[in-house]
Design an enzyme around this catalytic site. Structure first.
Site, PDB file in Angstrom:
ATOM      1  N   TYR A 167       0.839  -1.204   0.000  1.00  0.00           N
ATOM      2  CA  TYR A 167       0.000   0.000   0.000  1.00  0.00           C
ATOM      3  C   TYR A 167       0.873   1.253   0.000  1.00  0.00           C
ATOM      4  O   TYR A 167       0.699   2.148  -0.831  1.00  0.00           O
ATOM      5  CB  TYR A 167      -0.913  -0.003   1.221  1.00  0.00           C
ATOM      6  N   LYS A 171       1.296   4.174  -3.076  1.00  0.00           N
ATOM      7  CA  LYS A 171       0.988   5.601  -2.956  1.00  0.00           C
ATOM      8  C   LYS A 171       2.227   6.451  -3.278  1.00  0.00           C
ATOM      9  O   LYS A 171       2.100   7.544  -3.829  1.00  0.00           O
ATOM     10  CB  LYS A 171       0.444   5.912  -1.557  1.00  0.00           C
TER      11      LYS A 171
HETATM   12  P1  NAP Z   1     -13.055   2.553   1.527  1.00  0.00           P
HETATM   13  O1  NAP Z   1     -14.079   3.028   2.495  1.00  0.00           O
HETATM   14  O2  NAP Z   1     -12.487   1.178   1.665  1.00  0.00           O
HETATM   15  O3  NAP Z   1     -13.643   2.772   0.059  1.00  0.00           O
HETATM   16  C1  NAP Z   1     -12.898   2.374  -1.057  1.00  0.00           C
HETATM   17  C2  NAP Z   1     -13.708   2.627  -2.299  1.00  0.00           C
HETATM   18  O4  NAP Z   1     -12.910   2.212  -3.423  1.00  0.00           O
HETATM   19  C3  NAP Z   1     -15.010   1.823  -2.334  1.00  0.00           C
HETATM   20  O5  NAP Z   1     -16.026   2.612  -2.900  1.00  0.00           O
HETATM   21  C4  NAP Z   1     -14.644   0.672  -3.268  1.00  0.00           C
HETATM   22  O6  NAP Z   1     -15.751   0.139  -3.979  1.00  0.00           O
HETATM   23  C5  NAP Z   1     -13.712   1.383  -4.229  1.00  0.00           C
HETATM   24  N1  NAP Z   1     -12.931   0.481  -5.050  1.00  0.00           N
HETATM   25  C6  NAP Z   1     -12.053  -0.477  -4.667  1.00  0.00           C
HETATM   26  N2  NAP Z   1     -11.576  -1.123  -5.747  1.00  0.00           N
HETATM   27  C7  NAP Z   1     -12.161  -0.555  -6.832  1.00  0.00           C
HETATM   28  C8  NAP Z   1     -12.084  -0.788  -8.215  1.00  0.00           C
HETATM   29  N3  NAP Z   1     -11.311  -1.753  -8.742  1.00  0.00           N
HETATM   30  N4  NAP Z   1     -12.811   0.003  -9.054  1.00  0.00           N
HETATM   31  C9  NAP Z   1     -13.596   0.968  -8.553  1.00  0.00           C
HETATM   32  N5  NAP Z   1     -13.743   1.221  -7.249  1.00  0.00           N
HETATM   33  C10 NAP Z   1     -13.019   0.461  -6.396  1.00  0.00           C
HETATM   34  O7  NAP Z   1     -11.778   3.507   1.550  1.00  0.00           O
HETATM   35  P2  NAP Z   1     -11.579   5.062   1.882  1.00  0.00           P
HETATM   36  O8  NAP Z   1     -10.949   5.133   3.216  1.00  0.00           O
HETATM   37  O9  NAP Z   1     -12.797   5.840   1.581  1.00  0.00           O
HETATM   38  O10 NAP Z   1     -10.416   5.387   0.824  1.00  0.00           O
HETATM   39  C11 NAP Z   1     -10.579   6.243  -0.301  1.00  0.00           C
HETATM   40  C12 NAP Z   1      -9.191   6.653  -0.757  1.00  0.00           C
HETATM   41  O11 NAP Z   1      -8.524   7.367   0.294  1.00  0.00           O
HETATM   42  C13 NAP Z   1      -8.271   5.464  -1.095  1.00  0.00           C
HETATM   43  O12 NAP Z   1      -7.505   5.766  -2.246  1.00  0.00           O
HETATM   44  C14 NAP Z   1      -7.377   5.359   0.134  1.00  0.00           C
HETATM   45  O13 NAP Z   1      -6.137   4.756  -0.161  1.00  0.00           O
HETATM   46  C15 NAP Z   1      -7.227   6.826   0.506  1.00  0.00           C
HETATM   47  N6  NAP Z   1      -6.848   7.057   1.906  1.00  0.00           N
HETATM   48  C16 NAP Z   1      -7.661   6.719   2.938  1.00  0.00           C
HETATM   49  C17 NAP Z   1      -7.253   6.977   4.243  1.00  0.00           C
HETATM   50  C18 NAP Z   1      -8.129   6.650   5.429  1.00  0.00           C
HETATM   51  O14 NAP Z   1      -7.718   6.940   6.574  1.00  0.00           O
HETATM   52  N7  NAP Z   1      -9.329   6.089   5.241  1.00  0.00           N
HETATM   53  C19 NAP Z   1      -6.011   7.587   4.506  1.00  0.00           C
HETATM   54  C20 NAP Z   1      -5.177   7.906   3.423  1.00  0.00           C
HETATM   55  C21 NAP Z   1      -5.614   7.654   2.133  1.00  0.00           C
HETATM   56  P3  NAP Z   1     -16.688  -1.077  -3.445  1.00  0.00           P
HETATM   57  O15 NAP Z   1     -17.719  -0.431  -2.550  1.00  0.00           O
HETATM   58  O16 NAP Z   1     -17.247  -1.664  -4.693  1.00  0.00           O
HETATM   59  O17 NAP Z   1     -15.786  -2.036  -2.701  1.00  0.00           O
END
Ligand code: NAP
Length: 244
Positions: A167, A171
């Site tokens: 991961y 990034k």
């Molecule tokens: P999340 O709640 O796990 O949501 C991830 C989303 O990505 C879901 O809608 C999922 O769809 C979708 N997804 C996964 N694989 C996909 C694919 N092949 N095609 C299209 N959609 C896909 O994660 P989140 O925390 O909101 O994360 C959003 C972004 O923020 C990510 O890039 C993550 O790395 C980044 N981020 C998050 C955090 C944090 O603290 N949460 C911190 C730093 C960065 P499904 O519903 O179909 O599974």
């Protein structure tokens, strides 16, 4: 065809930060395409926001599926003729917690890169012609502070011990891709930036984050709406520049 308001597309928008990014862009008056790999989930989420009077529509888009990406780009061209904002938000973590850096499987590395890096490149390539039709195109790559090489190599950094390598390195690569693309786009109307949303309470960390999900969407939205004199090739969180 919508010629009055800006048109945005947010990937991975069925839940978490992506869903709130769609909501906030729509609340700002941007006509926003809520993209999800599962059509039914995307439609359900879009209907909910439409029911609140927000300008949102669903679109199917799996960032790891070339045919799905091509179909989505064609659909946006047919419906809107251009794209003003692309938020590459979809992302996954598949590293096994508790395993050493050297022990994560190659399958984990490959599937992580397939979504978090190649998915972004592939979606961007497909939508770039539509972004070039915008008077002020914006691309926001949703990265993470965990992509910072400088902080990972600094024993005093809070992330120093947080080694989920597939991961983290995906990034780092996403940040590097942002700089490469920004070079190509430097004399165009498109700006591309990479962001850290904060440590946000979502399914990705089983709700253990610090920020509420609405606050986790704010950096993406702010960078999606930067003015023509805004940054290109920046890496920020909440207006603060982060180390590469
Ligand atoms: P999340 O709640 O796990 O949501 C991830 C989303 O990505 C879901 O809608 C999922 O769809 C979708 N997804 C996964 N694989 C996909 C694919 N092949 N095609 C299209 N959609 C896909 O994660 P989140 O925390 O909101 O994360 C959003 C972004 O923020 C990510 O890039 C993550 O790395 C980044 N981020 C998050 C955090 C944090 O603290 N949460 C911190 C730093 C960065 P499904 O519903 O179909 O599974």
């Amino acid at each position: 065809m919508n010629t009055t308001s800006k048109i945005a597309l947010v990937t991975g928008a069925t839940r978490g930060i992506g869903l709130h990014t769609v909501r906030q862009l729509a609340e700002a008056g941007v006509h926003t395409l809520l993209a999800g790999r599962n059509r039914a989930k995307a439609v359900e989420a879009a209907l909910q926001l439409q029911g609140e009077g927000l300008p949102v529509e669903a679109i199917e888009l799996d960032v790891t599926d070339a045919a799905s990406i091509a179909a989505a780009a064609q659909e946006v061209e047919k419906r809107h003729g251009r794209l003003d904002i692309l938020v590459n938000n979809a992302g996954i973590v598949v590293d096994e917690f508790g395993k050493k850096v050297s022990e994560q499987t190659l399958d984990a590395w490959r599937s992580t890169f397939e979504t978090n890096l190649f998915g972004v490149i592939s979606v961007t390539q497909a939508f770039l012609p539509l972004l070039h039709r915008s008077p002020s195109g914006r691309i926001v790559n949703v990265s993470s502070v965990l992509g910072s090489i400088a902080l990972h190599n600094d024993p005093t950094s809070p992330i120093y011990d947080f080694k989920i390598p597939a991961y983290n390195v995906s990034k780092t690569a996403l940040n590097a891709w942002t700089i490469q693309l920004a070079y190509e786009l430097r004399d165009s109307a498109i700006k591309v930036n990479t962001i850290h949303p904060g440590y946000v309470k979502t399914d990705m960390n089983a709700g253990e984050g610090e920020l509420e999900v609405a606050d986790g969407a704010r950096t993406s939205v702010a960078m999606a709406l930067i003015a023509d004199d805004g940054p290109n090739a920046s890496f920020t969180h909440a207006g603060q520049v982060l180390p590469w």
